[in-house]
Design a protein around this motif. Structure first.
Motif, short mmCIF file in Angstrom:
data_model
loop_
_atom_site.label_atom_id
_atom_site.label_comp_id
_atom_site.label_asym_id
_atom_site.label_seq_id
_atom_site.Cartn_x
_atom_site.Cartn_y
_atom_site.Cartn_z
N ILE A 114 -4.28 -8.05 5.14
CA ILE A 114 -4.85 -7.38 4.41
C ILE A 114 -3.77 -6.16 4.59
CG2 ILE A 114 -6.44 -6.36 2.87
CD1 ILE A 114 -8.30 -8.87 4.59
N ALA A 115 -3.29 -5.71 3.43
CA ALA A 115 -1.82 -4.73 3.49
C ALA A 115 -3.27 -3.54 3.30
CB ALA A 115 -1.54 -4.87 1.74
N ALA A 116 -3.32 -2.97 3.98
CA ALA A 116 -4.37 -1.72 4.63
C ALA A 116 -3.38 -0.37 5.23
CB ALA A 116 -5.47 -1.60 5.01
N ASP A 117 -4.55 0.64 4.73
CA ASP A 117 -3.49 1.96 4.95
C ASP A 117 -4.62 2.78 5.09
OD1 ASP A 117 -1.88 3.86 6.61
OD2 ASP A 117 -0.23 3.92 4.58
N ALA A 118 -5.08 3.32 5.73
CA ALA A 118 -5.94 4.99 6.27
C ALA A 118 -5.30 6.53 6.21
CB ALA A 118 -5.98 4.74 7.01
N ILE A 119 -6.27 6.98 5.57
CA ILE A 119 -5.79 8.26 5.00
C ILE A 119 -7.19 9.67 5.86
CG2 ILE A 119 -4.22 8.27 3.38
CD1 ILE A 119 -6.70 8.83 1.20
N HIS A 120 -6.63 10.44 6.73
CA HIS A 120 -7.76 10.92 7.45
C HIS A 120 -6.64 12.52 7.88
CE1 HIS A 120 -5.65 9.75 11.20
NE2 HIS A 120 -6.62 8.27 10.64
N GLY A 121 -8.25 13.57 8.60
CA GLY A 121 -7.33 14.45 8.92
C GLY A 121 -6.86 14.76 10.18
N ASP A 122 -5.31 13.25 10.74
CA ASP A 122 -5.00 13.71 11.81
C ASP A 122 -3.13 12.89 11.22
OD1 ASP A 122 -6.64 14.13 13.88
OD2 ASP A 122 -6.90 12.06 15.17
N LYS A 123 -3.96 12.19 10.24
CA LYS A 123 -2.46 11.90 9.34
C LYS A 123 -2.08 13.54 9.09
CE LYS A 123 -3.32 7.36 9.25
NZ LYS A 123 -1.59 6.30 8.69
N SER A 124 -0.42 13.61 8.83
CA SER A 124 -0.18 13.83 8.21
C SER A 124 -0.11 14.60 6.82
CB SER A 124 2.04 14.41 9.20
OG SER A 124 2.17 13.11 8.45
N GLN A 125 0.52 15.69 6.46
CA GLN A 125 0.45 15.70 4.71
C GLN A 125 1.58 14.44 4.45
OE1 GLN A 125 -1.71 17.14 3.10
NE2 GLN A 125 -0.74 17.14 1.05
N SER A 126 2.52 14.52 4.24
CA SER A 126 3.63 13.58 4.35
C SER A 126 3.31 11.97 4.42
CB SER A 126 4.93 13.71 5.29
OG SER A 126 5.20 12.89 6.63
N GLU A 127 2.17 11.79 5.48
CA GLU A 127 1.67 10.41 5.54
C GLU A 127 0.85 9.77 4.91
OE1 GLU A 127 2.54 9.33 11.17
OE2 GLU A 127 1.02 10.89 10.22
N ARG A 128 0.10 11.20 4.55
CA ARG A 128 -1.33 10.97 3.43
C ARG A 128 -0.14 10.58 2.24
NH1 ARG A 128 -5.71 15.70 4.86
NH2 ARG A 128 -3.38 16.06 5.84
N ILE A 129 0.32 11.72 1.47
CA ILE A 129 1.23 10.87 0.84
C ILE A 129 2.23 9.87 0.15
CG2 ILE A 129 3.15 11.83 -1.09
CD1 ILE A 129 2.56 14.90 -0.22
N GLN A 130 2.16 9.48 1.21
CA GLN A 130 3.23 8.08 1.58
C GLN A 130 1.68 7.27 0.98
OE1 GLN A 130 5.32 7.81 5.31
NE2 GLN A 130 6.38 4.96 3.49
N ALA A 131 0.61 7.01 2.45
CA ALA A 131 0.00 6.03 2.03
C ALA A 131 -0.09 5.77 0.65
CB ALA A 131 -0.72 6.42 2.91
N LEU A 132 -1.30 7.19 0.16
CA LEU A 132 -1.37 6.91 -1.18
C LEU A 132 -0.49 6.89 -2.33
CD1 LEU A 132 -3.50 8.29 -2.86
CD2 LEU A 132 -3.07 10.41 -3.13
N GLU A 133 0.55 7.21 -1.34
CA GLU A 133 1.81 6.31 -3.10
C GLU A 133 2.11 4.78 -3.17
OE1 GLU A 133 3.39 7.79 -6.05
OE2 GLU A 133 1.70 9.62 -5.22
N ALA A 134 1.85 4.39 -2.00
CA ALA A 134 1.83 3.35 -1.94
C ALA A 134 0.83 2.03 -1.96
CB ALA A 134 1.88 2.68 -0.23
N PHE A 135 -0.34 2.78 -2.10
CA PHE A 135 -1.99 2.97 -2.77
C PHE A 135 -1.48 2.66 -4.22
CE2 PHE A 135 -6.64 2.96 -4.50
CZ PHE A 135 -7.12 2.05 -3.89
#
Length: 276
Positions: A114-135
């Motif tokens: 299942i294509a999944a990713d996580a966003i939380h406080g330990d992720k960097s801003q760039s990692e969160r933006i990347q996960a959100l864009e992929a979503f």
């Protein structure tokens, strides 16, 4: 001249000081929620303001269908995988309480295909933006998020939200399911509730002033003990405690054991008669 300012989450910060603004001014103040802290802040900034609300405080969107699965904690992952694989929706936000659970759950889902990713406080801003864009682009189906990381998320036409763990603060539940059913669209909010989370569910229903439909899943164990009724079709005789029957005579005392020499003498007499 128009001016605007943004306030940090610390309402006592100098960023929110009214001294930074001119005395004579016209203000528009926007807030996603209207807590007591924000009310006090508005009193310091504004003079006899006109309040406009889209909906009452802590109200849930009528376009969102809410549902609760009563389930054991150990069975939650299996049900989540079932919901994600059998559902036709392409985008689902899954909420957890902790960053650790979000990361672990995302890794488990990826191993299951299942294509999944996580966003939380330990992720960097760039990692969160990347996960959100992929979503948003549909490359990621399940976005596992904590409450803090999901604040302010705006996903167009998000069809479903799943509470893998319901929040202990009932207001957070309203914020979570508010990610779906926007702009008149239909949405669905599913909550997986373990026995030790039922107290939080009761507070949520009290806050939103409605009872959420519930469905049992699997062999769930609930906090409220269920009394078992005796089977009326069974013979009641077998349910009685054991009592010795009065018709049965008491056992007689055992006869004293004869001395070992007596049987031998008896045999000797018989053999003597036969010989004679």
């Amino acid at each position: 001249r128009r001016r605007h300012t943004r306030c940090s989450r610390d309402w006592s910060s100098d960023v929110c000081s009214s001294d930074l603004l001119p005395k004579q001014r016209q203000n528009l103040m926007f807030s996603a929620t209207f807590s007591d802290e924000i009310k006090k802040l508005s009193e310091a900034f504004l003079n006899n303001p006109l309040l406009i609300e889209v909906a009452r405080s802590n109200a849930t969107n009528e376009n969102v269908t809410q549902k609760v699965y009563l389930i054991d904690q150990d069975n939650k992952h299996g049900l989540l995988s079932k919901l994600l694989t059998e559902n036709t929706t392409k985008q689902v936000i899954v909420f957890t309480k902790t960053k650790l659970t979000a990361s672990r759950l995302a890794r488990q889902l990826v191993r299951e295909g299942i294509a999944a990713d996580a966003i939380h406080g330990d992720k960097s801003q760039s990692e969160r933006i990347q996960a959100l864009e992929a979503f948003k682009q549909g490359k990621v189906m399940a976005l596992i998020a904590t409450d803090v990381a999901a604040r302010g998320l705006d996903i167009d036409q998000l069809p479903m939200v799943i509470n893998y763990e319901i929040p202990s603060a009932p207001e957070d539940y309203v914020h979570r399911i508010g990610r779906t059913g926007r702009a008149g669209a239909l949405g669905e909010a599913i909550s997986l509730v373990a026995p030790d989370e039922e107290k939080y569910l009761a507070e949520i229903e009290k806050l939103i002033k409605r009872e959420i439909p519930k469905e049992k899943f699997g062999k769930s164990v609930y906090s409220r003990p269920v009394s078992k009724k005796p089977n009326s079709s069974a013979d009641p005789w077998f349910d009685k405690p054991y009592e010795p029957s009065g018709a049965v005579a008491a056992p007689k005392p055992a006869k004293p054991i004869a001395r070992t020499g007596a049987p031998k003498r008896e045999v000797d007499r018989k053999s003597t008669r036969l010989n004679s």
